[in-house]
Design a protein around this motif. Sequence first.
Motif, PDB file in Angstrom:
ATOM      1  N   LEU A 141       0.842  -1.185   0.000  1.00 57.83           N
ATOM      2  CA  LEU A 141       0.000   0.000   0.000  1.00 57.83           C
ATOM      3  C   LEU A 141       0.881   1.240   0.000  1.00 57.83           C
ATOM      4  O   LEU A 141       1.851   1.317   0.771  1.00 57.83           O
ATOM      5  CB  LEU A 141      -0.916   0.023   1.231  1.00 57.83           C
ATOM      6  N   GLU A 142       0.552   2.199  -0.864  1.00 55.39           N
ATOM      7  CA  GLU A 142       1.281   3.459  -0.925  1.00 55.39           C
ATOM      8  C   GLU A 142       0.285   4.609  -0.924  1.00 55.39           C
ATOM      9  O   GLU A 142      -0.756   4.543  -1.573  1.00 55.39           O
ATOM     10  CB  GLU A 142       2.122   3.544  -2.201  1.00 55.39           C
ATOM     11  N   ALA A 143       0.606   5.674  -0.209  1.00 58.17           N
ATOM     12  CA  ALA A 143      -0.248   6.865  -0.167  1.00 58.17           C
ATOM     13  C   ALA A 143       0.541   8.007   0.444  1.00 58.17           C
ATOM     14  O   ALA A 143       1.584   7.797   1.080  1.00 58.17           O
ATOM     15  CB  ALA A 143      -1.509   6.602   0.650  1.00 58.17           C
ATOM     16  N   SER A 144       0.057   9.218   0.235  1.00 53.50           N
ATOM     17  CA  SER A 144       0.699  10.376   0.850  1.00 53.50           C
ATOM     18  C   SER A 144       0.311  10.509   2.319  1.00 53.50           C
ATOM     19  O   SER A 144       1.062  11.061   3.117  1.00 53.50           O
ATOM     20  CB  SER A 144       0.301  11.662   0.109  1.00 53.50           C
ATOM     21  N   ARG A 145      -0.868   9.976   2.678  1.00 58.14           N
ATOM     22  CA  ARG A 145      -1.352  10.142   4.050  1.00 58.14           C
ATOM     23  C   ARG A 145      -2.252   8.978   4.432  1.00 58.14           C
ATOM     24  O   ARG A 145      -3.030   8.492   3.616  1.00 58.14           O
ATOM     25  CB  ARG A 145      -2.125  11.457   4.167  1.00 58.14           C
ATOM     26  N   LEU A 146      -2.130   8.524   5.673  1.00 57.79           N
ATOM     27  CA  LEU A 146      -2.963   7.457   6.200  1.00 57.79           C
ATOM     28  C   LEU A 146      -3.504   7.874   7.557  1.00 57.79           C
ATOM     29  O   LEU A 146      -2.762   8.361   8.411  1.00 57.79           O
ATOM     30  CB  LEU A 146      -2.149   6.171   6.356  1.00 57.79           C
ATOM     31  N   SER A 147      -4.816   7.713   7.752  1.00 60.24           N
ATOM     32  CA  SER A 147      -5.407   7.985   9.068  1.00 60.24           C
ATOM     33  C   SER A 147      -6.311   6.835   9.459  1.00 60.24           C
ATOM     34  O   SER A 147      -7.041   6.287   8.626  1.00 60.24           O
ATOM     35  CB  SER A 147      -6.208   9.292   9.046  1.00 60.24           C
ATOM     36  N   ILE A 148      -6.243   6.436  10.734  1.00 59.69           N
ATOM     37  CA  ILE A 148      -7.040   5.337  11.264  1.00 59.69           C
ATOM     38  C   ILE A 148      -7.743   5.815  12.522  1.00 59.69           C
ATOM     39  O   ILE A 148      -7.109   6.311  13.458  1.00 59.69           O
ATOM     40  CB  ILE A 148      -6.163   4.112  11.598  1.00 59.69           C
ATOM     41  N   ASP A 149      -9.071   5.700  12.534  1.00 60.13           N
ATOM     42  CA  ASP A 149      -9.868   6.060  13.706  1.00 60.13           C
ATOM     43  C   ASP A 149     -10.567   4.785  14.175  1.00 60.13           C
ATOM     44  O   ASP A 149     -11.621   4.419  13.651  1.00 60.13           O
ATOM     45  CB  ASP A 149     -10.884   7.143  13.333  1.00 60.13           C
ATOM     46  N   ASP A 150      -9.959   4.095  15.161  1.00 60.22           N
ATOM     47  CA  ASP A 150     -10.527   2.827  15.627  1.00 60.22           C
ATOM     48  C   ASP A 150     -11.856   3.024  16.333  1.00 60.22           C
ATOM     49  O   ASP A 150     -12.715   2.136  16.289  1.00 60.22           O
ATOM     50  CB  ASP A 150      -9.536   2.132  16.567  1.00 60.22           C
ATOM     51  N   ALA A 151     -12.044   4.181  16.982  1.00 63.13           N
ATOM     52  CA  ALA A 151     -13.298   4.436  17.695  1.00 63.13           C
ATOM     53  C   ALA A 151     -14.471   4.513  16.719  1.00 63.13           C
ATOM     54  O   ALA A 151     -15.543   3.963  16.973  1.00 63.13           O
ATOM     55  CB  ALA A 151     -13.189   5.718  18.505  1.00 63.13           C
ATOM     56  N   LYS A 152     -14.266   5.198  15.599  1.00 59.57           N
ATOM     57  CA  LYS A 152     -15.328   5.350  14.608  1.00 59.57           C
ATOM     58  C   LYS A 152     -15.268   4.271  13.526  1.00 59.57           C
ATOM     59  O   LYS A 152     -16.118   4.238  12.636  1.00 59.57           O
ATOM     60  CB  LYS A 152     -15.236   6.723  13.950  1.00 59.57           C
ATOM     61  N   LYS A 153     -14.253   3.425  13.601  1.00 59.57           N
ATOM     62  CA  LYS A 153     -14.058   2.339  12.631  1.00 59.57           C
ATOM     63  C   LYS A 153     -13.973   2.877  11.198  1.00 59.57           C
ATOM     64  O   LYS A 153     -14.684   2.435  10.295  1.00 59.57           O
ATOM     65  CB  LYS A 153     -15.168   1.297  12.761  1.00 59.57           C
TER      66      LYS A 153
END
Length: 202
Positions: free
Chosen positions: A32-44
């Motif tokens: 996987l390649e991207a300029s930005r990654l965000s993960i919000d486990d609370a909101k899934k």
Amino acid sequence: MNARFILLAASLLLATSAAFAERADRNKPMHLEASRLSIDDAKKIQILEGDVVITKGTMVLKADRIVITEDQYGFQLGTAFGGPGGLARFRQKREGRDDYLVGEAERIEYNSNSEIVELFHRAWVRSGEDEIRGDHIWYDAVNDKYLVTAGEKTSPSAPPPRVRVTIQPKSNATTTPERPETNGPSLELKGATGLGEVDARP
């Protein structure tokens, strides 16, 4: 990047050609390649942004942004939004064949519960030399069914939009079928009166 996100991203990628997928791809590593990654486990919610490229074996998915959400039952909805030219694209080698399943649309969605893939706006899918184009392409990977719609008219003067399908002749379609043997007497054609020849003079 956690393993759960990788599985969610894989669900979107694998779905694009589930019925035709190269089986060997399932055992290949995913990149996987991207300029930005965000993960919000609370909101899934997991979001990849900026020239996103996901590859797994012969499978490649390219988009500007990929958003993956999970419901309370653990099912995922993955959405890929258009990249270069405003289109998200996927490509994968077909099982047992030397050609590819290719497609693109402004938006590609996959529901892991129903295993349905949907392509929205400027959508097309090509399998070998056969091609489907429409405003919306709906594909049921479980039952191998397609539904394609043309969309709405852009203006009253514009021609009505159309679904376009190109189906190339198969190699065995060029052979002339054998003529079946006759099972009964020949049909005798008579004139309109049923009395033999018809006098065509005025």
